[in-house]
Write an enzyme that holds these catalytic residues in place. Structure first.
Site, short mmCIF file in Angstrom:
data_model
loop_
_atom_site.label_atom_id
_atom_site.label_comp_id
_atom_site.label_asym_id
_atom_site.label_seq_id
_atom_site.Cartn_x
_atom_site.Cartn_y
_atom_site.Cartn_z
N GLU A 182 45.51 -29.05 -22.39
CA GLU A 182 46.55 -29.83 -21.70
C GLU A 182 46.75 -31.16 -22.41
OE1 GLU A 182 44.28 -29.27 -18.22
OE2 GLU A 182 43.52 -31.31 -18.15
N LYS A 185 46.72 -35.22 -23.01
CA LYS A 185 45.90 -36.37 -22.61
C LYS A 185 46.87 -37.51 -22.31
CE LYS A 185 41.61 -38.74 -23.66
NZ LYS A 185 41.88 -40.15 -23.48
N SER A 210 33.74 -39.79 -18.80
CA SER A 210 34.69 -39.98 -19.89
C SER A 210 34.63 -38.72 -20.73
CB SER A 210 34.37 -41.23 -20.68
OG SER A 210 33.06 -41.17 -21.14
N ILE A 211 35.26 -38.75 -21.87
CA ILE A 211 35.42 -37.51 -22.60
C ILE A 211 35.17 -37.78 -24.08
CG2 ILE A 211 37.90 -37.77 -22.99
CD1 ILE A 211 38.27 -34.94 -21.98
N LYS A 218 39.41 -27.78 -22.54
CA LYS A 218 38.33 -27.64 -21.57
C LYS A 218 37.92 -26.18 -21.50
CE LYS A 218 40.27 -31.38 -18.81
NZ LYS A 218 41.05 -31.79 -17.62
S1 IVH Z 1 39.48 -34.76 -18.07
C1 IVH Z 1 35.57 -34.42 -17.62
N1 IVH Z 1 42.00 -34.43 -18.69
O1 IVH Z 1 41.06 -39.60 -20.42
C2 IVH Z 1 36.42 -35.37 -18.23
N2 IVH Z 1 41.12 -36.61 -18.75
O2 IVH Z 1 38.30 -40.38 -21.75
C3 IVH Z 1 37.30 -36.00 -17.25
N3 IVH Z 1 42.74 -38.33 -19.36
O3 IVH Z 1 39.59 -41.61 -18.14
C4 IVH Z 1 38.62 -36.25 -17.75
N4 IVH Z 1 44.47 -37.00 -19.60
O4 IVH Z 1 41.77 -40.72 -17.36
C5 IVH Z 1 41.00 -35.29 -18.55
N5 IVH Z 1 44.22 -33.99 -19.18
C6 IVH Z 1 43.23 -34.86 -19.04
C7 IVH Z 1 43.40 -36.22 -19.25
C8 IVH Z 1 42.32 -37.08 -19.11
C9 IVH Z 1 44.05 -38.24 -19.65
C10 IVH Z 1 41.96 -39.58 -19.38
C11 IVH Z 1 41.14 -39.78 -18.15
C12 IVH Z 1 39.82 -40.32 -18.60
C13 IVH Z 1 39.94 -40.33 -20.07
C14 IVH Z 1 38.71 -39.71 -20.66
#
Ligand code: IVH
Length: 699
Positions: A121, A123, A84-85, A297
């Site tokens: 990018e 979300k 997750s993030i 990122k």
């Molecule tokens: S990176 C290393 N990039 O957000 C982290 N996630 O809380 C991996 N999400 O469940 C995710 N847009 O489904 C990333 N541009 C984006 C995203 C994204 C939506 C969602 C993803 C994940 C959640 C993270």
């Protein structure tokens, strides 16, 4: 007869044609053939594959229509965990600056060191998915699940046209594409419109719609849902040389035919991030899909590796959100809803407004105080806010747009469901209906309360059954319980003759009740167990309780209070106050409840000695000055500790938890412990069960 060779070729031709027409139709909005012609090609391919299963390939467009429903979604262990993030809570530019500061600190960069390069990018607001491609073919699709184990949704995902079944170009042996499945706003509205027309449930927002559509047992259902996809990274890869940066990873995926959103930038340092966040914030209302913020990122994969993770969140990425979205809407009306507990909730009906990703048509105003504070009136223009999953709220009223003559809204004085008067219980924000035993909105609650352990304690009657009885119309008020017949119960779903018998027996056993329990069981607003005991002690019998002259009691209370003030000044002992501990508001609530004719009818039916409950009349309580203090210890043979406690209290005495010099009696049952020893030490009189009954005049 044609051999397999020409058929193999025909299948390949059909597949290519179908894919091309799909692209023209869905991707470019420029179909070259009619729907009917398309269907003919499709059906020919389906028929061919049915006759020669060996011709069917994993990337055939026929795979996109689903197939038979599944029994369950199988668990899939991810080759690499799906993380997750971290979310940056500051929605201003500090969000980007904080992230950069943390990254630089982790990397131990000097202030003078050159800026770190970041990728920014969107979300996407949907459902995370891992797509596994082996030798270019989509072999497995899995949801995120708990990050380590997700669900296998391969057949559902194959129906999503945005997702290639085969990657373009020279494909690596294994590559996992990670991204988000979502629904555009337009598709969402159209689909909900269709759902409503079919009389089916509409989804609350595009994210739920996307998630619900993917986590389906029947792929044919998913196939009908308009889903989209954007990739935002990769998972496990084998035999593929990773590029040096995140940006190049996404470029490479794009070149393989995987959808990648074009709203992305690379920025040295935070300048571009702040700019991106602000720009997308302005544009987000016009985007075809909902976003949940932006993501930053570290662009270099080597730096990503160096930064690593904390718990399940990478240090190299952060989500930066936007302040909760606000919109104005017109108040068409204010309705008052009655909940199961009898609480009245004012709800503003709005002219539909799209805010925070959902169409809002009504918003709760919670209670009278909130309504007053915000002063929402019919015809007003209000500011509505909605963030994420949070329920929409009224932020404020646009006073400048208020129509002249708009009247202040007042809570009704009578329940909109049953017309009983409403009351406000002290210490509670809620306005409550007093028709608790009768009001349609409160039937289930009234029965659940009535049969509860601390009330009438009808053991065999569970919550589910109680709800069922009300929903089937068998019980309209608790009094109906005592008219239930075995056959009626036995005819209910999941009810046998035997359990029906048990329920009837429990109901029978509850016919013998003490006054405090009975008073508590009525569910009068503000009357909990303790207040019920005080009331029962004062009145002694149900008749006295029902015939109480509340104004007189209130007057007496007042006089005694004043008298006690004088006595105190004179250094004299105070006189006991009737209903001590029961404030004027609770007395008013009880008065209203008992005044309500429908409640009275139910109580009279309930207490009819032939067909209802026999409420035990207590012997008159001791005067306050003669109240003794009891301590219970050990197990009594003929009554539970609760029963012994109610018995003692019903006579006006007290029950304490520990033995001291001020204890008058210790009641000792089997296996009495240290309390008994202590009583003997202090010379406190010890009673057994018979002694207790004797003392209280209860055989
Ligand atoms: S990176 C290393 N990039 O957000 C982290 N996630 O809380 C991996 N999400 O469940 C995710 N847009 O489904 C990333 N541009 C984006 C995203 C994204 C939506 C969602 C993803 C994940 C959640 C993270």
């Amino acid at each position: 007869m044609a051999g397999p060779k020409p058929q193999l070729e025909r299948a390949a031709v059909l597949r290519e044609a179908i894919e091309r027409h799909n692209r023209l139709y869905y991707g470019e909005d420029q179909p070259e053939i009619s729907d009917a012609e398309f269907d003919r090609l499709f059906q020919e391919l389906q028929a061919l594959e049915a006759r020669h299963p060996e011709l069917a390939t994993a990337d055939s467009p026929t795979q996109r229509v689903g197939g038979a429903p599944l029994k369950e979604l199988k668990p899939v262990r991810h080759a690499l965990p799906m993380l997750s993030i971290r979310t940056e809570t500051d929605t201003g530019e500090a969000g980007a600056l904080n992230f950069d500061a943390r990254v630089r600190r982790e990397l131990r960069l000097e202030p003078a060191a050159p800026p770190v390069e970041y990728a920014a990018e969107l979300k996407f607001d949907g459902l995370a998915i891992n797509l596994r491609y082996e030798r270019g073919l989509l072999t497995q699709a899995a949801t995120r699940g708990d990050g380590s184990v997700g669900e296998d949704v391969t057949r559902n995902v194959r129906t999503i046209r945005d997702i290639p079944l085969r990657l373009r170009g020279q494909a690596p042996p294994v590559i996992e594409v990670r991204g988000e499945i979502f629904m555009t706003r337009k598709d969402f509205e159209r689909m909900n419109e269709r759902q409503r027309k079919l009389g089916e449930k509409a989804f609350v927002n595009p994210r739920n719609a996307a998630a619900g559509s993917v986590r389906q047992l029947d792929p044919a259902v998913t196939a009908k849902r308009p889903l989209s996809f954007f990739a935002y990274g990769v998972g496990f890869v084998q035999g593929w040389k990773l590029p040096a940066s995140h940006k190049e990873v996404l470029d490479a995926l794009h070149a393989m035919g995987v959808p990648v959103d074009a709203h992305r930038v690379v920025s040295p340092g935070t300048g571009g991030l702040v700019e991106f966040h602000a720009r997308m914030g302005r544009e987000r209302e016009r985007l075809p899909f909902g976003i949940d913020g932006v993501v930053y990122k570290a662009n270099s994969l080597q730096l990503q590796e160096q930064l690593g993770f904390v718990a399940r969140e990478p240090r190299w990425a952060v989500a930066h959100k936007y302040p909760a979205e606000e919109q104005t809407a017109e108040v068409l009306g204010i309705d008052v809803q009655v909940g199961r507990t009898g609480a009245l909730t004012p709800v503003a009906r709005l002219k539909p407004v799209f805010v925070g990703g959902v169409t809002v048509t009504n918003v709760t105003l919670h209670n009278e105080d909130e309504l007053r504070r915000k002063d929402v009136r019919v015809g007003d223009t209000v500011v509505i806010r909605r963030a994420g999953d949070v329920i929409p709220e009224v932020v404020s009223v646009r006073q400048d747009l208020r129509l002249p003559g708009a009247a202040e809204f007042r809570m009704p004085e009578r329940c909109p469901e049953c017309d009983a008067p409403v009351v406000r219980v002290p210490g509670e924000a809620a306005t409550r209906c007093t028709g608790g035993l009768y009001c349609r909105a409160q039937r289930i609650q009234a029965l659940l309360h009535f049969k509860g352990r601390r009330a009438m304690d009808i053991e065999g009657l569970g919550d589910k059954l109680a709800e069922q009885l009300v929903e089937m119309g068998l019980v309209k008020s608790p009094a109906d319980l005592y008219a239930l017949e075995l056959a009626q119960l036995a005819a209910l779903e999941r009810m046998g003759e035997k359990s029906a018998g048990n329920v009837i027996a429990s109901i029978e056993a509850s016919r013998d009740a003490t006054l405090p329990r009975f008073v508590f069981a009525l569910g009068i607003p503000g009357v909990g167990e303790e207040v019920a005991k005080v009331l029962a002690r004062l009145f002694g019998s149900l008749d006295a309780f029902l015939g109480a002259r509340w104004e007189q009691i209130a007057g007496e209370k007042e006089t005694i209070r004043k008298e006690n003030v004088k006595r105190k000044r004179r250094g004299e002992a105070p006189v006991p106050v009737p209903l001590e501990g029961v404030g004027p508001e609770i007395m008013e609530s009880v008065r209203q409840f008992l005044l309500e004719p429908h409640n009275r009818t139910v109580i009279l039916r309930l207490s009819d000695p032939k067909n209802g409950v026999r409420v035990r009349t207590e012997s008159p309580p001791v005067p306050a000055g003669e109240a003794k203090t009891f301590v219970l210890t050990g197990t009594l043979a003929g009554m539970t500790r609760e029963e012994a406690k109610s018995l003692i209290e019903s006579r006006g005495h007290k029950v304490a938890g520990s033995v001291s010099r001020s204890t008058d009696f210790v009641v000792a049952g089997a296996e009495a412990g240290s309390k008994l020893e202590r009583a003997q030490e202090l010379g406190v009189q010890v009673l057994d069960e018979a002694g207790l009954r004797n003392l209280l005049g209860k055989p």
